[in-house]
Design an enzyme around this catalytic site. Sequence first.
Site, PDB file in Angstrom:
ATOM      1  N   CYS A   1       0.709  -1.781  -0.041  1.00 15.15           N
ATOM      2  CA  CYS A   1      -0.197  -0.064   0.419  1.00 15.15           C
ATOM      3  C   CYS A   1       0.579   1.259  -0.077  1.00 15.15           C
ATOM      4  CB  CYS A   1      -0.987   0.097   1.335  1.00 15.15           C
ATOM      5  SG  CYS A   1      -2.319   1.658   1.057  1.00 15.15           S
TER       6      CYS A   1
ATOM      7  N   CYS B   1      -0.465   3.884   2.256  1.00 19.96           N
ATOM      8  CA  CYS B   1      -0.472   3.893   3.394  1.00 19.96           C
ATOM      9  C   CYS B   1       1.355   4.276   3.892  1.00 19.96           C
ATOM     10  CB  CYS B   1       0.132   2.716   4.069  1.00 19.96           C
ATOM     11  SG  CYS B   1      -1.828   1.808   3.523  1.00 19.96           S
ATOM     12  N   ASP B   2       2.890   4.000   3.444  1.00 26.44           N
ATOM     13  CA  ASP B   2       3.582   3.494   3.185  1.00 26.44           C
ATOM     14  C   ASP B   2       4.440   4.472   3.091  1.00 26.44           C
ATOM     15  OD1 ASP B   2       2.632   2.220   5.748  1.00 26.44           O
ATOM     16  OD2 ASP B   2       3.262   0.035   3.890  1.00 26.44           O
TER      17      ASP B   2
END
Length: 319
Positions: free
Chosen positions: A141, A144-145
């Site tokens: 992701c 997300c990261d």
Amino acid sequence: MSETPVRNVIIIGSGPAGLTASIYAARANMKPLLIEGFSAGGLIPGGQLMFTTEVENYPGFPEKVTGQELMQRFRDQAERQGTEIVTADVSKVDLSQRPFKVWVEETLYLAHTVIVATGARANYLGLPSEEALKNKGVSACAVCDGALFRGQPVVVIGGGDTAMEEATYLASLCSHVTLVHRRDEFRASKSMIDRTVSNPKIKILYSHVVDEVLDVQQDTVTGVVVRDLKTGAKHTIEASAMFVAIGHTPMTDLFIGQLDAHENGYLKTVPGSTRTNIPGVFAAGDVQDWTYRQAVTAAGTGCMAALDAERWLSAEGGH
Ligand code: NDP
């Protein structure tokens, strides 16, 4: 033998969708039963956010929060509002007649409505080194990261729209992106491909596969060993992270043959609602959404499912 009570609603799955549905259903006095999952082999309690590190895009948490902490807060809130939680995997469901039947091994639960919020799981390449470095530079992701690797080189794997989107997103943050695809042609849409190939910060390696993620010894990603499928030649790409974007698989095994699904396996819902083809059964979160896949959108559809279930139940004679 005592008779099995019929619950107003059973919610299956405890990611942002299932827990938000629980909060809303509990507040509507539906006394929800949430079957949250138990194991990595089955449903993951807390869902996919349990595998991410910091969550910086969930509104209301400007100071950052870990995926685990965020989901613990969702769970605490669901419990505080009166959700009964069972920590187990559902083994079977029968939605062919009402009340609906949900089994956890030998235990049978009955309900007037069911909310399916079993989510999806990201596909990975299946390499031991990849598994060992998950959350240590291996991620599925970028949203997300990605920010954790600001200014650093990263690798993206895949040739679909997600890979294009992630590569483009990461190119705006990272020093450069190498996009590795197993064929010499992308399956992504033309506009997404055009945007990706014209980005000077993205280098594309066609017809290459990943043989190993480095470096398990150092317990962090330092690079990726790739192999040219046409020549067999191997080389190492230096990178601080590897983003795997090779698709997701919705967790629908329990429902196949009972609930209608799209060709790609995701459950069908009536647009603008969480209704499935079976009246009284609702679906929320990633199990029915392959486009947005964010915690906040999953939570939004979880809320919709609880409201849909409550209204449906009231129309059927109340609870
Ligand atoms: P897709 O299934 O479309 O693409 C997966 C990609 O991963 C393919 O290129 C595939 O290669 C590759 N792949 C699969 N398995 C492996 C493997 N084991 N090793 C190496 N490569 C592998 O998934 P996406 O997540 O990209 O997209 C899912 C759906 O969501 C699509 O319908 C897409 O259009 C949609 N979507 C739309 C977006 C938008 O419109 N903004 C954004 C993101 C997704 P190969 O091509 O060789 O099969």
